[in-house]
Motif scaffolding. Structure first.
Motif, PDB file in Angstrom:
ATOM      1  N   GLY A  85       9.615  56.111  32.516  1.00  0.00           N
ATOM      2  CA  GLY A  85       9.170  57.659  32.880  1.00  0.00           C
ATOM      3  C   GLY A  85       8.981  58.351  31.498  1.00  0.00           C
ATOM      4  N   ALA A  86       8.509  59.689  31.788  1.00  0.00           N
ATOM      5  CA  ALA A  86       8.173  60.688  30.952  1.00  0.00           C
ATOM      6  C   ALA A  86       9.163  61.032  30.005  1.00  0.00           C
ATOM      7  N   GLY A  87      10.446  60.943  30.736  1.00  0.00           N
ATOM      8  CA  GLY A  87      11.701  61.642  30.116  1.00  0.00           C
ATOM      9  C   GLY A  87      12.703  60.396  29.656  1.00  0.00           C
ATOM     10  N   GLN A  88      11.993  59.315  29.491  1.00  0.00           N
ATOM     11  CA  GLN A  88      12.912  58.306  29.121  1.00  0.00           C
ATOM     12  C   GLN A  88      12.520  57.662  27.688  1.00  0.00           C
ATOM     13  N   ALA A  89      12.088  58.334  26.856  1.00  0.00           N
ATOM     14  CA  ALA A  89      11.935  58.236  25.215  1.00  0.00           C
ATOM     15  C   ALA A  89      13.183  57.580  24.640  1.00  0.00           C
ATOM     16  N   HIS A  90      14.387  58.231  24.975  1.00  0.00           N
ATOM     17  CA  HIS A  90      15.678  57.761  24.507  1.00  0.00           C
ATOM     18  C   HIS A  90      16.155  56.431  24.768  1.00  0.00           C
ATOM     19  N   LEU A  91      15.541  55.915  26.007  1.00  0.00           N
ATOM     20  CA  LEU A  91      15.718  54.603  26.248  1.00  0.00           C
ATOM     21  C   LEU A  91      14.711  53.551  25.394  1.00  0.00           C
TER      22      LEU A  91
END
Length: 169
Positions: A85-91
């Motif tokens: 999802g858009a907020g999962q760049a950290h993953l």
């Protein structure tokens, strides 16, 4: 009239130019996850995901032949493709680096075959490792989808070396 050439003509570019040209194609971002025989989990970030067929339901992704995780994904019968999802760049960043345990502190649930499904993803595809095709310096993995789910939301994308999202204003 057959206009196809029996082989490719000589290249007029170098690998740097090729990479830069490829970077102009925005891709989705996935984390491919699997469980090892000892019960531990492995995962990696991949942007090479694509659909192949609706019947049977097939998807593909590719992995560098020299990747440390090649024996893991070549040898396992199942894996999960997690569409971030858009907020999962950290993953995406976490699973693109070598760490002792990239799953530490990451929320997940188990699929029916015991594979880790990351929480909060846009979609996931539980796949049987159907076939592999060596091409160039990568191996193309074709997975037969045995189960999937989606959660409508903006997805994470990668373009020109930067993370973004499909979210519109």
């Amino acid at each position: 009239m057959n206009i196809s050439s029996p082989r490719a003509v000589a290249r007029d570019f170098d690998s740097t130019q090729f990479r830069q040209a490829l970077s102009q194609f925005a891709t989705g971002v996935t984390v491919i996850t699997t469980r090892l025989a000892d019960g531990s989990f492995r995962g990696l970030t991949a942007s090479s995901f694509n659909s192949v067929s609706l019947e049977p339901p097939l998807v593909l992704w590719s992995l560098s032949e020299g990747a440390n995780s090649m024996p893991i994904f070549s040898g396992n019968s199942h894996y999960v493709i997690n569409v971030l999802g858009a907020g999962q760049a950290h993953l995406a960043q976490r699973f693109s680096r070598r760490t002792d345990d990239p799953f530490a502190g990451v929320e997940y649930e188990l699929s029916r075959t015991g594979q880790p499904i990351l929480k909060g993803v846009s979609a996931w595809f539980e796949c049987h490792n159907r076939s592999r095709y060596p091409e160039g310096d990568h191996v193309i993995f074709v997975g037969e989808v045995e189960n999937c789910a989606f959660h409508p939301q903006a997805s994470l994308i990668f373009h020109a070396g930067q993370f973004g999202s499909t979210q519109t204003r």
